[in-house]
Write a protein that holds these residues in place. Structure first.
Motif, PDB file in Angstrom:
ATOM      1  N   TRP A 183       5.771   4.445  -3.549  1.00  0.00           N
ATOM      2  CA  TRP A 183       6.361   3.213  -4.049  1.00  0.00           C
ATOM      3  C   TRP A 183       7.685   3.554  -4.727  1.00  0.00           C
ATOM      4  CZ3 TRP A 183       0.999   1.710  -6.304  1.00  0.00           C
ATOM      5  CH2 TRP A 183       0.256   1.047  -5.321  1.00  0.00           C
TER       6      TRP A 183
ATOM      7  N   ALA B  51      -3.982  -1.040   4.727  1.00  0.00           N
ATOM      8  CA  ALA B  51      -2.836  -1.889   5.050  1.00  0.00           C
ATOM      9  C   ALA B  51      -2.811  -2.197   6.543  1.00  0.00           C
ATOM     10  CB  ALA B  51      -1.535  -1.212   4.625  1.00  0.00           C
ATOM     11  N   HIS B  52      -3.083  -1.174   7.346  1.00  0.00           N
ATOM     12  CA  HIS B  52      -3.115  -1.367   8.802  1.00  0.00           C
ATOM     13  C   HIS B  52      -4.220  -2.366   9.171  1.00  0.00           C
ATOM     14  CE1 HIS B  52      -2.489  -0.396  12.990  1.00  0.00           C
ATOM     15  NE2 HIS B  52      -3.784  -0.153  13.127  1.00  0.00           N
TER      16      HIS B  52
ATOM     17  N   SER C  22       3.726  -1.054   3.753  1.00  0.00           N
ATOM     18  CA  SER C  22       3.120   0.215   3.361  1.00  0.00           C
ATOM     19  C   SER C  22       4.149   1.324   3.450  1.00  0.00           C
ATOM     20  CB  SER C  22       1.913   0.534   4.246  1.00  0.00           C
ATOM     21  OG  SER C  22       2.281   0.541   5.598  1.00  0.00           O
ATOM     22  N   SER C  23       4.011   2.305   2.584  1.00  0.00           N
ATOM     23  CA  SER C  23       4.948   3.422   2.570  1.00  0.00           C
ATOM     24  C   SER C  23       4.264   4.622   1.931  1.00  0.00           C
ATOM     25  CB  SER C  23       6.210   3.065   1.786  1.00  0.00           C
ATOM     26  OG  SER C  23       5.862   2.693   0.473  1.00  0.00           O
TER      27      SER C  23
ATOM     28  N   GLY D  91      -4.902   3.965   1.458  1.00  0.00           N
ATOM     29  CA  GLY D  91      -4.097   2.760   1.270  1.00  0.00           C
ATOM     30  C   GLY D  91      -3.421   2.332   2.562  1.00  0.00           C
ATOM     31  N   LEU D  92      -2.898   3.318   3.285  1.00  0.00           N
ATOM     32  CA  LEU D  92      -2.230   3.014   4.553  1.00  0.00           C
ATOM     33  C   LEU D  92      -3.246   2.497   5.573  1.00  0.00           C
ATOM     34  CD1 LEU D  92       0.202   6.077   4.923  1.00  0.00           C
ATOM     35  CD2 LEU D  92       0.537   3.949   3.675  1.00  0.00           C
TER      36      LEU D  92
ATOM     37  N   ALA E 249       0.836  -1.208   0.000  1.00  0.00           N
ATOM     38  CA  ALA E 249       0.000   0.000   0.000  1.00  0.00           C
ATOM     39  C   ALA E 249       0.863   1.247   0.000  1.00  0.00           C
ATOM     40  CB  ALA E 249      -0.895   0.014   1.237  1.00  0.00           C
ATOM     41  N   CYS E 250       0.318   2.315  -0.547  1.00  0.00           N
ATOM     42  CA  CYS E 250       1.025   3.597  -0.442  1.00  0.00           C
ATOM     43  C   CYS E 250       0.023   4.720  -0.218  1.00  0.00           C
ATOM     44  CB  CYS E 250       1.900   3.867  -1.660  1.00  0.00           C
ATOM     45  SG  CYS E 250       1.054   4.544  -3.075  1.00  0.00           S
TER      46      CYS E 250
ATOM     47  N   ASP F 225      -3.954   1.701  -3.507  1.00  0.00           N
ATOM     48  CA  ASP F 225      -3.658   3.130  -3.645  1.00  0.00           C
ATOM     49  C   ASP F 225      -4.978   3.876  -3.762  1.00  0.00           C
ATOM     50  OD1 ASP F 225      -2.263   5.482  -3.937  1.00  0.00           O
ATOM     51  OD2 ASP F 225      -1.386   4.982  -5.889  1.00  0.00           O
TER      52      ASP F 225
END
Lengths: 474, 160
Positions: free
Chosen positions: B49, B28-29, B45-46, B24-25, B12-13, B67
């Motif tokens: 990308w 992801a969490h 996740s970041s 996205g984050l 995810a970003c 995303d």
């Protein structure tokens, strides 16, 4: 008719900047400026915050070198606290700083500059990026990406985050190193050596083909500033500063963080938000100097690690043991820094006290002023704070590497522009060379912000009457 | 550094400080907890990308990219297959899209996942603030359900 060439923004840099080249009526370059067009204001909005928040706040200045800000800031706070941090904490911070240097240099060399070095300065600009490198020489692309991962992963292991780790605090670090993490880092070292050796070998093969650029890429006499240890070996986290002249003679030595403001001033020019640092006894601009990989290697007598010492000896042969003047050699110096970083990390991990649990000293406000300094990947970084009796920040000043290289970058842009731009004519390759001069310094203009959407590069040739007579967009 | 292999890599970003860009984050969490018992699922996740992720992708059996989409209807949730490719002209250093990452994975490491999916949530706002717009907030249950379905699609033995 006088004209102005504008490169806006300059590409493959950390942050946003532009270059203007002014031509006279004969079409000759009269002046050139590198403009930093953004303003940040960290010094101002930190006023009123508790001093112990400063490392985490200041780290947000940058997404590439937050560790340097963490460390310089923590050291300034420790001066306010009047504490000496435990040996193990100092070693762990040193390792963190080196890991950041490795990943940042990998970004600069492989992602930002190797497209020029591998594909050529006149190659198709649409291919001058990491994909172009991967397509032309996959092993070089793999090495660069792996070295960046190497540095990033060590930061993540130590600080629990790749970017903006909160692990460095005033007094030391928040938690000791676990044996499993030490072993994981040690397990990554052999591959890192293989990757930097590949890059160094390749660089030496291609460097000679850039002889014309070496001649005019910010190739002039200047002062150099950087940290060294008492044994005159290179240092990134502790030690004291030495300033040398273009012949290698020491101008000032043992400069501590407290002495820095007495010796280094900051001038302002109307065309840039970045200040211009200079050595006060010589005034501005005569006292301007360079920092970063080139300066560090010009100053250090040794690296203190066997393989990097071998490379330093080759580096010093470039100029018969006198300071190397062409900024093109920042690229080579960057690779030697990386090699040193890997070796030093391995050495630090063999310290018998590296897993020691005592990693933090505590104290309150014992002085109302403190300063700290460290080597960021791009050069010397200085943080200076004043607090009230409750420890709230009343004043802050940061002198960053890019400001210390600012005058040299501008002189370098002018030197290259005068050499390449003739009769008011320019090509994309010529303008890329002018940009590439700035890239050698790897300036960090504002990497804590990121662009939203695609940034265009527009180059305009504008007449004295304001008429756009030519325009290139990429 | 050796990448960890995964049967399903969730990548995810986004930026939590840019409103819906952080969806996205958030997903992801949520996925970290939801798939904690699935040993083959790995979540990364970041904010952006970057090329360093190509190695992780090359070693995954499948990947689900997540995303926000600024060019989709606000609050719309879409899952689509993604292939290597993408525009490389004027490529940014700090950010690649899913198809560019797959290309890099293929060119550098000679491998891509068997299945690659992209889950997007249409952004209603990417202003500088924390928290989602109302339309994206309302779309979160659907986004979670679509993510579960995507994981089930690439992990046939996933029973939920």
């Amino acid at each position: 008719m006088s004209q102005t060439i504008t490169i806006d923004p300059v590409t493959r840099l950390e942050g946003h900047g532009k270059i203007t080249i002014h031509l006279n009526d004969q079409g000759e370059v009269e002046s050139a400026n590198f403009h930093v067009t953004q303003v940040r204001g960290f010094e101002k909005f930190s006023e009123g915050r508790p001093f112990y928040e400063m490392p985490s706040l200041m780290a947000r200045i940058c997404g590439i070198c937050p560790v340097s800000h963490l460390i310089a800031s923590a050291k300034a706070c420790e001066a306010i606290m009047s504490v000496r941090i435990p040996h193990t904490a100092a070693q762990l911070r040193r390792m963190l700083n080196l890991a950041q240097m490795v990943q940042s240099h990998a970004l600069s060399f492989f992602y930002l500059s190797s497209p020029d070095l591998l594909l050529g300065l006149d190659s198709d600009p649409q291919s001058r990026h990491i994909f172009g490198v991967v397509g032309a020489k996959p092993e070089l692309g793999r090495a660069g990406i792996a070295l960046r991962r190497f540095g990033q992963h060590i930061i993540e292991l130590l600080g629990n985050k790749r970017i903006h780790p909160g692990w460095v605090v005033p007094g030391g670090v928040t938690e000791p190193l676990a044996a499993s993490k030490r072993d994981e880092i040690l397990g990554m070292i052999p591959e890192a050596y293989a990757n930097i050796e590949l890059a160094l070998k390749w660089y030496k093969q291609i460097a000679e083909t850039f002889a014309p650029e070496i001649e005019v890429f910010a190739n002039f006499a200047s002062l150099y500033l950087g940290l060294i240890n008492e044994d005159e070996s290179i240092e990134f986290t502790d030690g004291a500063l030495r300033l040398i002249d273009a012949r290698g003679k020491t101008v000032a030595d043992g400069i501590t963080a407290n002495q820095f403001p007495e010796l280094i001033g900051e001038a302002v020019e109307p065309y840039s938000y970045t200040k211009f640092a200079y050595y006060k006894p010589l005034g501005y601009p005569e006292g301007s100097y360079r920092v970063g990989p080139l300066a560090r290697l010009n100053i250090a007598k040794s690296m203190g690690t066997p393989m990097a010492d071998g490379e330093l000896s080759l580096f010093k042969q470039i100029s018969d043991n006198r300071p190397v003047q062409s900024s093109f050699y920042y690229h080579y110096a960057r690779l030697i820094d990386i090699l040193y970083g890997i070796e030093k990390i391995e050495m630090i991990l063999s310290d018998p006290l590296i897993l020691d649990k005592h990693v933090r000293a505590t104290a309150g406000v014992n002085r109302l002023e403190g300063a700290g300094q460290a080597e960021a990947p791009r050069g010397t970084l200085h943080h200076h704070y004043k607090v009230d009796e409750n420890g709230l920040i009343t004043w802050a000043n940061l002198v960053i590497a890019t400001g210390q290289n600012n005058n040299a970058m501008n002189k370098g842009v002018l030197q290259a522009a005068k050499h390449y731009v003739k009769d008011g004519k320019f090509t994309e390759g010529i303008l890329n060379r002018v940009e590439a001069v700035v890239r050698t310094f790897d300036p960090c203009l504002s990497c804590s912000t990121h662009a939203f959407g695609q940034m265009p590069l527009a180059i305009s040739l504008v007449s004295a009457e304001g008429e756009v007579v030519d325009r290139v967009i990429r | 550094m050796k990448s960890q292999t995964a049967r399903c890599l969730i990548l995810a970003c986004g930026n939590k400080l840019r409103s819906d860009d952080g969806v996205g984050l958030w997903l992801a969490h949520w996925a970290e907890e939801r798939f904690a018992a699935e040993s083959g699922v790995r979540v990364l996740s970041s904010q952006q990308w970057t090329p360093e992720l190509a190695q992780d992708i090359s070693q995954a059996e499948s990947v689900v990219f997540i995303d926000c989409a600024v060019d989709a209807t606000a609050g719309s949730v879409r899952v689509m297959a993604v292939e290597p490719g993408g525009e490389t002209a004027g490529l940014a250093t700090h950010h690649l899209d899913a198809s560019q990452l797959l290309s890099l994975s293929k060119e550098l490491y000679g491998a891509i996942p068997r299945t690659s999916l992209l889950l997007t949530v249409g952004a209603g706002s990417v202003e500088l603030r924390e928290g989602f717009s109302e339309v994206v907030h309302l779309a979160l249950p659907e986004a979670r359900a679509e993510l579960e379905r995507a994981v089930a699609r690439v992990l046939p033995d996933f029973t939920g």
